[in-house]
Design a protein around this motif. Structure first.
Motif, PDB file in Angstrom:
ATOM      1  N   ASN A  68      35.686  21.424 -39.113  1.00  0.00           N
ATOM      2  CA  ASN A  68      36.214  20.858 -40.361  1.00  0.00           C
ATOM      3  C   ASN A  68      35.086  20.598 -41.350  1.00  0.00           C
ATOM      4  OD1 ASN A  68      37.917  19.769 -42.239  1.00  0.00           O
ATOM      5  ND2 ASN A  68      37.945  17.751 -41.288  1.00  0.00           N
ATOM      6  N   LEU A  69      34.832  21.587 -42.203  1.00  0.00           N
ATOM      7  CA  LEU A  69      33.773  21.461 -43.195  1.00  0.00           C
ATOM      8  C   LEU A  69      34.335  20.922 -44.496  1.00  0.00           C
ATOM      9  CD1 LEU A  69      31.975  24.895 -42.655  1.00  0.00           C
ATOM     10  CD2 LEU A  69      31.288  22.671 -41.748  1.00  0.00           C
ATOM     11  N   ASN A  70      33.482  20.279 -45.259  1.00  0.00           N
ATOM     12  CA  ASN A  70      33.908  19.732 -46.548  1.00  0.00           C
ATOM     13  C   ASN A  70      33.694  20.773 -47.633  1.00  0.00           C
ATOM     14  OD1 ASN A  70      34.696  18.043 -48.627  1.00  0.00           O
ATOM     15  ND2 ASN A  70      32.675  17.094 -48.801  1.00  0.00           N
ATOM     16  N   TRP A  71      34.596  21.785 -47.686  1.00  0.00           N
ATOM     17  CA  TRP A  71      34.473  22.842 -48.671  1.00  0.00           C
ATOM     18  C   TRP A  71      35.192  22.497 -49.956  1.00  0.00           C
ATOM     19  CZ3 TRP A  71      39.161  24.540 -50.301  1.00  0.00           C
ATOM     20  CH2 TRP A  71      40.242  24.296 -49.452  1.00  0.00           C
ATOM     21  N   GLU A  72      36.055  21.488 -49.936  1.00  0.00           N
ATOM     22  CA  GLU A  72      36.932  21.208 -51.068  1.00  0.00           C
ATOM     23  C   GLU A  72      36.227  20.377 -52.130  1.00  0.00           C
ATOM     24  OE1 GLU A  72      40.121  19.363 -48.993  1.00  0.00           O
ATOM     25  OE2 GLU A  72      41.091  21.238 -48.512  1.00  0.00           O
ATOM     26  N   ARG A  73      35.187  20.936 -52.725  1.00  0.00           N
ATOM     27  CA  ARG A  73      34.442  20.205 -53.739  1.00  0.00           C
ATOM     28  C   ARG A  73      35.189  20.293 -55.057  1.00  0.00           C
ATOM     29  NH1 ARG A  73      28.329  22.259 -52.673  1.00  0.00           N
ATOM     30  NH2 ARG A  73      29.312  24.234 -53.103  1.00  0.00           N
TER      31      ARG A  73
ATOM     32  N   GLU B 139      45.081  26.907 -47.027  1.00  0.00           N
ATOM     33  CA  GLU B 139      43.986  25.991 -46.699  1.00  0.00           C
ATOM     34  C   GLU B 139      43.223  26.459 -45.456  1.00  0.00           C
ATOM     35  OE1 GLU B 139      47.066  25.078 -47.433  1.00  0.00           O
ATOM     36  OE2 GLU B 139      46.636  24.266 -49.436  1.00  0.00           O
ATOM     37  N   GLU B 140      43.959  26.994 -44.452  1.00  0.00           N
ATOM     38  CA  GLU B 140      43.294  27.468 -43.235  1.00  0.00           C
ATOM     39  C   GLU B 140      42.423  28.685 -43.526  1.00  0.00           C
ATOM     40  OE1 GLU B 140      46.317  26.279 -39.613  1.00  0.00           O
ATOM     41  OE2 GLU B 140      46.910  27.930 -40.944  1.00  0.00           O
ATOM     42  N   ARG B 141      42.906  29.553 -44.394  1.00  0.00           N
ATOM     43  CA  ARG B 141      42.088  30.722 -44.747  1.00  0.00           C
ATOM     44  C   ARG B 141      40.860  30.306 -45.543  1.00  0.00           C
ATOM     45  NH1 ARG B 141      47.128  33.510 -45.051  1.00  0.00           N
ATOM     46  NH2 ARG B 141      47.413  32.998 -47.254  1.00  0.00           N
ATOM     47  N   GLN B 142      41.006  29.329 -46.435  1.00  0.00           N
ATOM     48  CA  GLN B 142      39.854  28.840 -47.190  1.00  0.00           C
ATOM     49  C   GLN B 142      38.810  28.245 -46.252  1.00  0.00           C
ATOM     50  OE1 GLN B 142      42.056  26.296 -49.874  1.00  0.00           O
ATOM     51  NE2 GLN B 142      41.704  27.652 -51.589  1.00  0.00           N
ATOM     52  N   GLN B 143      39.285  27.522 -45.235  1.00  0.00           N
ATOM     53  CA  GLN B 143      38.366  26.928 -44.270  1.00  0.00           C
ATOM     54  C   GLN B 143      37.602  28.018 -43.513  1.00  0.00           C
ATOM     55  OE1 GLN B 143      37.911  23.484 -43.770  1.00  0.00           O
ATOM     56  NE2 GLN B 143      36.170  24.173 -42.568  1.00  0.00           N
ATOM     57  N   LEU B 144      38.307  29.086 -43.164  1.00  0.00           N
ATOM     58  CA  LEU B 144      37.672  30.203 -42.466  1.00  0.00           C
ATOM     59  C   LEU B 144      36.581  30.834 -43.317  1.00  0.00           C
ATOM     60  CD1 LEU B 144      37.468  32.308 -40.188  1.00  0.00           C
ATOM     61  CD2 LEU B 144      39.288  33.592 -41.339  1.00  0.00           C
ATOM     62  N   PHE B 145      36.872  31.062 -44.600  1.00  0.00           N
ATOM     63  CA  PHE B 145      35.878  31.662 -45.484  1.00  0.00           C
ATOM     64  C   PHE B 145      34.665  30.761 -45.644  1.00  0.00           C
ATOM     65  CE2 PHE B 145      39.559  34.131 -47.306  1.00  0.00           C
ATOM     66  CZ  PHE B 145      39.124  35.354 -46.820  1.00  0.00           C
ATOM     67  N   GLU B 146      34.899  29.457 -45.732  1.00  0.00           N
ATOM     68  CA  GLU B 146      33.775  28.531 -45.884  1.00  0.00           C
ATOM     69  C   GLU B 146      32.869  28.593 -44.661  1.00  0.00           C
ATOM     70  OE1 GLU B 146      31.197  25.668 -47.432  1.00  0.00           O
ATOM     71  OE2 GLU B 146      32.724  26.937 -48.352  1.00  0.00           O
ATOM     72  N   GLU B 147      33.470  28.637 -43.475  1.00  0.00           N
ATOM     73  CA  GLU B 147      32.672  28.725 -42.249  1.00  0.00           C
ATOM     74  C   GLU B 147      31.926  30.054 -42.176  1.00  0.00           C
ATOM     75  OE1 GLU B 147      34.932  27.945 -38.741  1.00  0.00           O
ATOM     76  OE2 GLU B 147      35.804  26.101 -39.522  1.00  0.00           O
ATOM     77  N   THR B 148      32.608  31.132 -42.558  1.00  0.00           N
ATOM     78  CA  THR B 148      32.015  32.466 -42.476  1.00  0.00           C
ATOM     79  C   THR B 148      30.827  32.615 -43.411  1.00  0.00           C
ATOM     80  OG1 THR B 148      34.190  33.416 -41.939  1.00  0.00           O
ATOM     81  CG2 THR B 148      32.479  34.931 -42.698  1.00  0.00           C
ATOM     82  N   PHE B 149      30.968  32.059 -44.634  1.00  0.00           N
ATOM     83  CA  PHE B 149      29.932  32.235 -45.644  1.00  0.00           C
ATOM     84  C   PHE B 149      28.998  31.032 -45.762  1.00  0.00           C
ATOM     85  CE2 PHE B 149      33.500  34.809 -47.562  1.00  0.00           C
ATOM     86  CZ  PHE B 149      32.993  36.020 -47.120  1.00  0.00           C
ATOM     87  N   ALA B 150      29.096  30.090 -44.820  1.00  0.00           N
ATOM     88  CA  ALA B 150      28.328  28.848 -44.937  1.00  0.00           C
ATOM     89  C   ALA B 150      26.827  29.100 -45.075  1.00  0.00           C
ATOM     90  CB  ALA B 150      28.605  27.951 -43.733  1.00  0.00           C
ATOM     91  N   ALA B 151      26.305  30.068 -44.330  1.00  0.00           N
ATOM     92  CA  ALA B 151      24.861  30.284 -44.326  1.00  0.00           C
ATOM     93  C   ALA B 151      24.345  30.838 -45.648  1.00  0.00           C
ATOM     94  CB  ALA B 151      24.493  31.241 -43.187  1.00  0.00           C
ATOM     95  N   SER B 152      25.102  31.766 -46.264  1.00  0.00           N
ATOM     96  CA  SER B 152      24.580  32.451 -47.450  1.00  0.00           C
ATOM     97  C   SER B 152      25.259  32.066 -48.751  1.00  0.00           C
ATOM     98  CB  SER B 152      24.725  33.972 -47.264  1.00  0.00           C
ATOM     99  OG  SER B 152      26.084  34.315 -47.055  1.00  0.00           O
ATOM    100  N   HIS B 153      26.452  31.458 -48.698  1.00  0.00           N
ATOM    101  CA  HIS B 153      27.200  31.197 -49.918  1.00  0.00           C
ATOM    102  C   HIS B 153      27.535  29.719 -50.130  1.00  0.00           C
ATOM    103  CE1 HIS B 153      27.855  35.497 -49.339  1.00  0.00           C
ATOM    104  NE2 HIS B 153      28.190  35.580 -50.609  1.00  0.00           N
TER     105      HIS B 153
END
Length: 338
Positions: free
Chosen positions: A3-8, A292-306
């Motif tokens: 559960n990352l805090n991507w919802e800025r 929301e689940e797909r957004q969470q997946l993208f945030e985890e996938t791109f966390a390192a570079s994006h």
């Protein structure tokens, strides 16, 4: 998934608890359980969401106690004169309501602070506004205007500059204008948020600075914000959502007469409720996930570079100039009636 805090987001009506108020029953439950009152209304093409947050609501959604008014024109374009005129009219009306309890005197001063970095276009709405106000043939005597820059340029907290000015000028009201972050690409440069709670500069992009508020300065602070940036993973998720819904709509219409009557390329209605299970043979169970689940997946996938990549419209410089002009005009009209 982690559960990352991507919802800025800086917009009150993008808080999960506020988003989930569409039905009357949900709205009543929201008000009873978290101390948040939500009123939706329209003024022509302008959609307005008025959110009142009390002490209990502040604990629930992490937004300060006070009033938040969000105005949006979803179909707004740069050439849309009517849209900008309606938005300015609605903004002026709600700005007046937000300050109707203040008893003004002839010698009262209004400190207008334009936050942001003028060298970074999507962050330059504040400095651009101050430039527009200074360029007016006649400047209201009540206005004291200043663009303090950002901490990276000056080495000082913006809040310290504002506090020093407030101490010197003794204004009746402080108006702070800044760029905001949104978590919906469709709202970029099409929304204005008013609030009497002040502002945390940079909070929407993970760079929170000293608060500018009544609690810190002893002077009422009104913040005007325009969302100009969105997280890259959110933008990707929005594009994928549109693609999946478009394909699901086409599959649902396949074989129906309506799909064969169009003389041009048929475009499905992706806003209506769709059965996403229709496309599981193509995309698997992933297609039935919530947005929301797909957004969470993208945030985890791109966390390192994006994780730090924010996106803004390519016409950002034109949008910023348009809003600087609009807010300048609105403030001038409002002050002339005090």
């Amino acid at each position: 998934m982690q559960n990352l805090n991507w919802e800025r987001s800086d917009l009150i009506d993008e808080s999960d608890e506020v988003v989930l108020h569409q039905t009357r029953e949900q709205k009543q439950t929201l008000e009873q359980s978290s101390g948040i009152q939500v009123e939706d209304r329209n003024a022509g093409r302008v959609k307005i969401t008025d959110v009142q947050v009390n002490g209990e609501g502040e604990k629930q959604i992490g937004k300060k106690q006070g009033q938040y008014i969000t105005l949006s024109v979803p179909t707004l374009t740069l050439e849309d004169k009517d849209g900008f005129q309606q938005l300015e009219k609605a903004l002026l009306t709600n700005f007046k309501k937000l300050h109707e309890s203040i008893a003004w005197k002839d010698d009262d001063k209004i400190l207008i602070i334009g936050l942001g970095n003028r060298t970074i276009t999507p962050d330059a709405i504040g400095p651009y506004l101050i430039d527009h106000l200074h360029s007016l043939e006649q400047i209201d005597d009540k206005f004291v205007m200043y663009a303090p820059g950002v901490t990276g340029q000056t080495g000082y907290e913006t809040g310290e500059f504002v506090a020093a000015l407030a101490e010197r000028i003794k204004p009746k009201l402080i108006i702070v204008v800044d760029a905001l972050a949104t978590r919906a690409s469709s709202r970029l440069c099409k929304t204005v948020q008013l609030t009497d709670t002040g502002i945390h500069p940079g909070s929407g992009v993970g760079n929170q600075r000293q608060e500018i508020s009544f609690e810190m300065l002893g002077v009422p602070v009104t913040a005007i914000g325009i969302p100009t940036v969105v997280d890259a993973p959110v933008l990707i998720a929005d594009a994928v959502e549109l693609m999946l819904r478009s394909i699901a709509a086409r599959v649902a219409e396949r074989g129906k007469p309506s799909s064969k009557l169009s003389l041009s390329s048929w475009q499905p209605d992706t806003n209506k409720e769709l059965d996403m299970s229709l496309i599981t043979p193509i995309f698997g169970e992933w297609a039935t996930w919530s947005k929301e689940e797909r957004q969470q997946l993208f945030e985890e996938t791109f966390a390192a570079s994006h994780s730090q990549l924010m996106v803004t419209p390519k016409e950002a410089d034109y949008w910023i100039d348009k809003y600087a002009t609009l807010i300048s005009s609105m403030l001038t009209k409002w002050a002339s009636e005090l």
